[in-house]
Every structure is written in structure tokens, then in C-alpha cells.
Design a protein around this motif. Structure first.
Motif, PDB file in Angstrom:
ATOM      1  N   SER A  50      19.884  52.379  24.123  1.00 27.53           N
ATOM      2  CA  SER A  50      19.510  51.436  25.172  1.00 27.53           C
ATOM      3  C   SER A  50      18.848  50.188  24.595  1.00 27.53           C
ATOM      4  O   SER A  50      19.065  49.081  25.089  1.00 27.53           O
ATOM      5  N   THR A 103      24.040  55.948  32.602  1.00 27.46           N
ATOM      6  CA  THR A 103      24.383  55.266  33.851  1.00 27.46           C
ATOM      7  C   THR A 103      24.795  56.241  34.944  1.00 27.46           C
ATOM      8  O   THR A 103      24.551  55.974  36.124  1.00 27.46           O
ATOM      9  N   GLN A 104      25.395  57.371  34.575  1.00 21.44           N
ATOM     10  CA  GLN A 104      25.822  58.363  35.571  1.00 21.44           C
ATOM     11  C   GLN A 104      24.744  59.407  35.852  1.00 21.44           C
ATOM     12  O   GLN A 104      24.900  60.235  36.743  1.00 21.44           O
ATOM     13  N   ASN A 105      23.656  59.369  35.063  1.00 25.13           N
ATOM     14  CA  ASN A 105      22.594  60.369  35.173  1.00 25.13           C
ATOM     15  C   ASN A 105      23.170  61.776  35.112  1.00 25.13           C
ATOM     16  O   ASN A 105      22.838  62.648  35.900  1.00 25.13           O
TER      17      ASN A 105
END
Length: 185
Positions: A103, A164-166
């Protein structure tokens, strides 16, 4: 624990939670319970110097983890599968082990040459570990280098998709598909 290490440890956690830009010096000072003078004594060039130190620390941890897997499993395929299993922590902890580095790279890597260079060094070391293992598995050097790049790109992309999709599903899918890359060329 000494003050400098405390600043690094707390800042790594803050950067992971909020990103580099989301964490200010004031928050670091408060969380570390130190003065501004103490912070700048340890990091005279400020927050970016702290970030680089944090990334170097994370780089050493990631490199050691990868070397462990690639030294303890007989083939690249087994080592990669075991490594991906370790990366998948969503069900247990709601995070991915390498998420901090990935990140921060996406946030800062293109903005600062010193930060970009630390990131480049990690990715180069990762690819070298993968490539060396593939050569040991019998792949020619050129094919091993290409596959090492694909492994790195797949894992890093998978980590971003998980964030992003957790969900850990992208890395699980990669873990199932990646063995197809290891068929002898």
C-alpha cells in the motif's frame, strides 16, 4: 525498547492503518509519547526518512520470510504455495502480512526517489529469490527470470485485490493457478 525503535514500530502500524499521507508528525509524537525534538533527533530529515527506515525494516522481514519458505521447501511450487498460505490472514486477523509495503508503494513509490529505491530493492530481492529457486528446479535462467517477475506481479496484484475486496479470495485463486506457471518450458 529504545526510542528510535519505538518510533519505527508505532509508525509502521500507523502507516499500515492510515497510509503515509494519513499520518502526521503530531500523531506520531502523540502515539510515541515523545517530543518533537526527540523525533527529529532520531529522524533529522523528517517523516520521509522515518518512512524509508520503516520500509527497510519491513523489507528485511519480508525478505527473511521469503527466504525461509524458499529454503525449506524442495520446489518453487511448494514454497510459493506455503508462502501464499502465510500471506492470507483475512480470516484470522483481517489483514495481509505484506499489505503495508504494497500500500505504501502504491501511495508513495512514484513520488519520491529514495522511497522508490527502497521498494525497487525489495522487489529485486524477491525476484532474485524466486529466480534462484526456479533455476534450482531446472529452469533456464531467462525463463526463471520471467517466471520470477510473474510471481512477483501476481502476488503484489493479489495483495492489492485482497485489500480492495476485503477478502483473501484473490490470493487463494492465485495459489491455485500459479502451479501452471511452473510447467517446464
Amino acid at each position: 525498547m529504545d526510542t528510535k525503535q519505538q518510533i519505527i514500530d508505532i509508525s509502521k502500524a500507523l502507516f499500515q492503518q492510515k497510509g503515509y499521507k494519513g499520518v502526521g508528525i503530531a500523531e506520531i509524537l502523540k502515539e510515541c509519547n515523545i517530543s518533537k525534538g526527540s523525533f527529529y533527533h532520531h529522524f533529522p530529515n523528517g517523516k520521509e526518512e522515518l518512512l524509508i527506515t520503516c520500509l527497510q525494516s519491513i523489507k528485511e522481514t519480508i525478505t527473511s520470510d521469503i527466504e525461509f519458505f524458499f529454503n525449506h521447501y524442495p520446489t518453487t511450487q511448494e514454497a510459493t504455495h506455503a508462502m501464499i498460505d502465510k500471506l492470507i490472514d483475512f480470516e484470522r486477523e483481517g489483514t495481509i502480512a505484506a499489505a503495508t509495503f504494497t500500500s505504501i508503494v502504491s501511495e508513495m513509490g512514484s513520488l519520491s526517489d529514495p522511497v522508490r529505491n527502497v521498494c525497487l530493492d525489495l522487489y529485486s530481492k524477491m525476484q532474485r529469490i524466486y529466480s534462484d529457486k526456479l533455476v534450482g528446479d531446472g529452469f533456464p535462467q531467462e525463463a526463471a527470470d520471467s517466471l520470477a517477475l510473474m510471481i512477483t506481479a501476481s502476488l503484489e496484484g493479489g495483495i492489492m485485490l485482497c485489500l480492495t475486496q476485503n477478502s483473501s479470495d484473490p490470493l487463494k485463486i492465485i495459489s491455485n493457478v500459479i502451479p501452471n506457471l511452473f510447467k517446464k518450458i
